[in-house]
Design an enzyme around this catalytic site. Structure first.
Site, PDB file in Angstrom:
ATOM      1  N   GLY A 208      42.748  47.035  40.570  1.00 27.54           N
ATOM      2  CA  GLY A 208      42.302  46.687  41.918  1.00 27.54           C
ATOM      3  C   GLY A 208      41.037  47.406  42.363  1.00 27.54           C
ATOM      4  N   SER A 209      40.446  48.219  41.467  1.00 24.24           N
ATOM      5  CA  SER A 209      39.244  48.974  41.862  1.00 24.24           C
ATOM      6  C   SER A 209      37.975  48.117  41.817  1.00 24.24           C
ATOM      7  CB  SER A 209      39.078  50.214  40.964  1.00 24.24           C
ATOM      8  OG  SER A 209      38.938  49.827  39.605  1.00 24.24           O
TER       9      SER A 209
ATOM     10  N   SER B  66      36.977  43.873  37.156  1.00 21.37           N
ATOM     11  CA  SER B  66      36.711  42.485  36.749  1.00 21.37           C
ATOM     12  C   SER B  66      35.622  41.870  37.620  1.00 21.37           C
ATOM     13  CB  SER B  66      37.973  41.621  36.860  1.00 21.37           C
ATOM     14  OG  SER B  66      39.043  42.267  36.254  1.00 21.37           O
ATOM     15  N   THR B  67      35.651  42.208  38.911  1.00 19.37           N
ATOM     16  CA  THR B  67      34.632  41.677  39.825  1.00 19.37           C
ATOM     17  C   THR B  67      33.249  42.136  39.370  1.00 19.37           C
ATOM     18  OG1 THR B  67      36.240  41.752  41.622  1.00 19.37           O
ATOM     19  CG2 THR B  67      33.902  41.614  42.249  1.00 19.37           C
TER      20      THR B  67
ATOM     21  N   SER C 125      41.725  51.825  31.014  1.00 16.96           N
ATOM     22  CA  SER C 125      41.441  52.943  30.086  1.00 16.96           C
ATOM     23  C   SER C 125      41.649  54.293  30.770  1.00 16.96           C
ATOM     24  CB  SER C 125      40.033  52.824  29.487  1.00 16.96           C
ATOM     25  OG  SER C 125      39.066  52.395  30.404  1.00 16.96           O
TER      26      SER C 125
ATOM     27  N   ARG D 134      44.980  41.238  26.267  1.00 17.58           N
ATOM     28  CA  ARG D 134      46.423  41.401  26.092  1.00 17.58           C
ATOM     29  C   ARG D 134      47.127  40.049  25.926  1.00 17.58           C
ATOM     30  NH1 ARG D 134      48.958  46.185  27.166  1.00 17.58           N
ATOM     31  NH2 ARG D 134      47.626  47.979  27.641  1.00 17.58           N
TER      32      ARG D 134
ATOM     33  N   ARG E 287      48.467  52.165  25.030  1.00 19.14           N
ATOM     34  CA  ARG E 287      47.177  52.103  25.745  1.00 19.14           C
ATOM     35  C   ARG E 287      46.081  52.675  24.837  1.00 19.14           C
ATOM     36  NH1 ARG E 287      47.866  51.757  31.947  1.00 19.14           N
ATOM     37  NH2 ARG E 287      50.060  52.174  32.328  1.00 19.14           N
TER      38      ARG E 287
HETATM   39  N1  LIG Z   1      52.003  49.521  33.922  1.00 23.43           N
HETATM   40  C1  LIG Z   1      50.802  48.996  34.150  1.00 23.43           C
HETATM   41  N2  LIG Z   1      49.753  49.796  34.463  1.00 23.43           N
HETATM   42  C2  LIG Z   1      48.551  49.262  34.679  1.00 23.43           C
HETATM   43  N3  LIG Z   1      48.272  47.928  34.624  1.00 23.43           N
HETATM   44  C3  LIG Z   1      49.272  47.094  34.308  1.00 23.43           C
HETATM   45  C4  LIG Z   1      50.569  47.590  34.071  1.00 23.43           C
HETATM   46  N4  LIG Z   1      51.387  46.532  33.784  1.00 23.43           N
HETATM   47  C5  LIG Z   1      50.620  45.440  33.841  1.00 23.43           C
HETATM   48  N5  LIG Z   1      49.349  45.747  34.155  1.00 23.43           N
HETATM   49  C6  LIG Z   1      48.255  44.756  34.172  1.00 23.43           C
HETATM   50  O1  LIG Z   1      47.501  45.043  32.993  1.00 23.43           O
HETATM   51  C7  LIG Z   1      46.128  45.193  33.323  1.00 23.43           C
HETATM   52  C8  LIG Z   1      45.557  46.432  32.642  1.00 23.43           C
HETATM   53  O2  LIG Z   1      45.379  46.231  31.265  1.00 23.43           O
HETATM   54  P1  LIG Z   1      44.422  47.191  30.451  1.00 23.43           P
HETATM   55  O3  LIG Z   1      44.438  46.692  29.061  1.00 23.43           O
HETATM   56  O4  LIG Z   1      43.115  47.264  31.144  1.00 23.43           O
HETATM   57  O5  LIG Z   1      45.190  48.591  30.572  1.00 23.43           O
HETATM   58  S1  LIG Z   1      44.912  49.930  29.756  1.00 23.43           S
HETATM   59  O6  LIG Z   1      43.473  50.120  29.669  1.00 23.43           O
HETATM   60  O7  LIG Z   1      45.514  49.811  28.432  1.00 23.43           O
HETATM   61  O8  LIG Z   1      45.578  50.988  30.545  1.00 23.43           O
HETATM   62  C9  LIG Z   1      46.037  45.345  34.814  1.00 23.43           C
HETATM   63  O9  LIG Z   1      44.854  44.642  35.162  1.00 23.43           O
HETATM   64  P2  LIG Z   1      43.825  45.130  36.296  1.00 23.43           P
HETATM   65  O10 LIG Z   1      44.572  44.995  37.596  1.00 23.43           O
HETATM   66  O11 LIG Z   1      42.694  44.164  36.182  1.00 23.43           O
HETATM   67  O12 LIG Z   1      43.412  46.545  36.017  1.00 23.43           O
HETATM   68  C10 LIG Z   1      47.316  44.742  35.335  1.00 23.43           C
HETATM   69  O13 LIG Z   1      47.115  43.388  35.672  1.00 23.43           O
HETATM   70  N1  LIG Z   2      32.802  45.141  45.865  1.00 22.02           N
HETATM   71  C1  LIG Z   2      33.861  44.519  46.397  1.00 22.02           C
HETATM   72  N2  LIG Z   2      33.891  44.224  47.699  1.00 22.02           N
HETATM   73  C2  LIG Z   2      34.970  43.606  48.225  1.00 22.02           C
HETATM   74  N3  LIG Z   2      36.060  43.227  47.540  1.00 22.02           N
HETATM   75  C3  LIG Z   2      36.082  43.500  46.236  1.00 22.02           C
HETATM   76  C4  LIG Z   2      34.995  44.165  45.586  1.00 22.02           C
HETATM   77  N4  LIG Z   2      35.284  44.308  44.297  1.00 22.02           N
HETATM   78  C5  LIG Z   2      36.502  43.756  44.119  1.00 22.02           C
HETATM   79  N5  LIG Z   2      36.977  43.271  45.286  1.00 22.02           N
HETATM   80  C6  LIG Z   2      38.282  42.624  45.474  1.00 22.02           C
HETATM   81  O1  LIG Z   2      39.279  43.549  45.098  1.00 22.02           O
HETATM   82  C7  LIG Z   2      40.302  42.910  44.374  1.00 22.02           C
HETATM   83  C8  LIG Z   2      40.462  43.596  43.022  1.00 22.02           C
HETATM   84  O2  LIG Z   2      39.290  43.390  42.253  1.00 22.02           O
HETATM   85  P1  LIG Z   2      39.351  43.215  40.689  1.00 22.02           P
HETATM   86  O3  LIG Z   2      37.955  43.001  40.252  1.00 22.02           O
HETATM   87  O4  LIG Z   2      40.360  42.178  40.334  1.00 22.02           O
HETATM   88  O5  LIG Z   2      39.866  44.661  40.245  1.00 22.02           O
HETATM   89  P2  LIG Z   2      40.380  45.162  38.826  1.00 22.02           P
HETATM   90  O6  LIG Z   2      39.795  44.261  37.792  1.00 22.02           O
HETATM   91  O7  LIG Z   2      39.888  46.557  38.736  1.00 22.02           O
HETATM   92  O8  LIG Z   2      41.869  45.081  38.886  1.00 22.02           O
HETATM   93  C9  LIG Z   2      39.924  41.436  44.261  1.00 22.02           C
HETATM   94  O9  LIG Z   2      40.613  40.715  45.251  1.00 22.02           O
HETATM   95  C10 LIG Z   2      38.432  41.440  44.530  1.00 22.02           C
HETATM   96  O10 LIG Z   2      38.010  40.239  45.157  1.00 22.02           O
END
Ligand SMILES: Nc1ncnc2c1ncn2[C@@H]1O[C@H](COP(=O)(O)OS(=O)(=O)O)[C@@H](OP(=O)(O)O)[C@H]1O
Ligand SMILES: Nc1ncnc2c1ncn2[C@@H]1O[C@H](COP(=O)(O)OP(=O)(O)O)[C@@H](O)[C@H]1O
Length: 268
Positions: free
Chosen positions: A101-102, A105-106, A172, A131, A145
């Site tokens: 959520g940081s 991906s965006t 990561s 994955r 991981r």
């Molecule tokens: N336990 C747990 N912790 C963190 N994240 C979780 C977990 N289970 C599922 N997910 C989902 O998997 C996405 C992260 O995968 P990654 O391959 O980036 O993880 S890692 O680098 O191996 O830690 C992560 O995606 P992002 O939200 O985009 O970060 C989640 O959608």
């Molecule tokens: N710079 C930004 N400003 C506002 N909202 C953002 C920004 N970057 C990401 N978001 C929002 O935050 C949420 C998480 O972003 P995402 O890219 O999916 O994070 P991650 O890939 O780290 O899980 C999404 O709903 C996205 O639209």
């Protein structure tokens, strides 16, 4: 150069030797070795002279890597520099790390679009997406991981060698795993981008509802909740809020493009 023939036919030599000039000798075949005779088991030499030298050079080009014995490094005539010239850019890895959520991906997608519009070839390696295939046998334990990051690091290295700007977007969480990826890439071509967003912002965003599930105990080992995240100590780029406001996706991508321009990655 020192090489030692091991029990079972394997050969040990240092990584420097494996990746050095000995590789060019891999054109010599095992058949040739069989014709001329292998050195004896346990035999080690520090210098060689004709006529045995060629045999030892061939043996030196064979490696034991992990579970693979008697493997060779095959050089190809078209080199990274040739590909970079063609693409008018320099291959590198932009490694985006941060909590779920940081905005990883965006940033990855916005940056990809920005580079594409500038005529630059990039490719996104997204943790979630990988994955679904390459890494579908891995979960979220520290070991899995680590293996996830190792594999993506190796793939990213290949993309960078192909001359592409590889954008890897994964949580990561462990410093050691990210540093291992940095270590396998040529100097300066691993660009670590830290999405330094506070946990409460990520949790408030919660686009997939995962934080809610983690707080309810329905997902165990969720990064930031009951699993660690180790922030980088020396990253190349840090994306953070200013006066409590997150930069827009375009501004985040702009920060990375600015870095690439300044360091010369967007020209051959
Ligand atoms: N336990 C747990 N912790 C963190 N994240 C979780 C977990 N289970 C599922 N997910 C989902 O998997 C996405 C992260 O995968 P990654 O391959 O980036 O993880 S890692 O680098 O191996 O830690 C992560 O995606 P992002 O939200 O985009 O970060 C989640 O959608
Ligand atoms: N710079 C930004 N400003 C506002 N909202 C953002 C920004 N970057 C990401 N978001 C929002 O935050 C949420 C998480 O972003 P995402 O890219 O999916 O994070 P991650 O890939 O780290 O899980 C999404 O709903 C996205 O639209």
């Amino acid at each position: 150069m020192e090489i030692t023939l091991k029990k079972g036919g394997g050969v040990t030599c240092s990584p420097a030797e494996r990746h050095g000039s000995a590789h060019s000798l891999s054109v010599y075949t095992t058949k040739r070795l069989n014709e001329t005779g292998f050195p004896k088991e346990g035999e080690a030499r520090s210098s060689f002279s004709s006529p045995k030298q060629i045999i030892f050079d061939v043996v030196a080009s064979m490696s034991v890597v992990g579970k693979s014995a008697n493997i060779f490094w095959q050089e190809c005539p078209v080199r990274k520099l040739d590909r970079q010239k063609l693409l008018k850019q320099k291959g590198c890895v932009i490694w985006i790390t941060g909590l779920s959520g940081s905005g990883k991906s965006t940033l990855a997608c916005t940056l990809d679009r920005d580079l594409h519009s500038r005529g630059k070839l990039a490719y996104v390696l997204d943790g979630d997406n990988l994955r679904h295939g390459l890494n579908k046998d891995l979960g979220f334990s520290a070991e899995d991981r680590a293996e996830n990051i190792r594999r993506v690091g190796e793939v990213a290295k290949l993309f960078a060698d192909a001359g592409l700007i590889c954008i890897a977007s994964l949580i990561s969480p462990y410093r050691k795993d990210r540093d291992s990826c940095r270590a396998i890439l040529p100097d300066l071509s691993f660009i670590e981008v830290f999405m330094n967003m506070p946990l409460d912002l990520c949790e408030a965003r919660d686009p997939k509802g995962l934080y809610k599930l983690a707080r309810a105990g329905k997902i165990k080992g969720f990064t930031g909740i009951d699993d660690p995240y180790e922030p980088p100590l020396n990253c190349e780029i840090e994306i953070q809020q200013e006066n409590g406001v997150c930069p827009s996706p375009c501004a985040m991508a702009g920060q990375v493009v600015g870095y690439l321009e300044e360091k010369g990655f967007l020209r051959e």
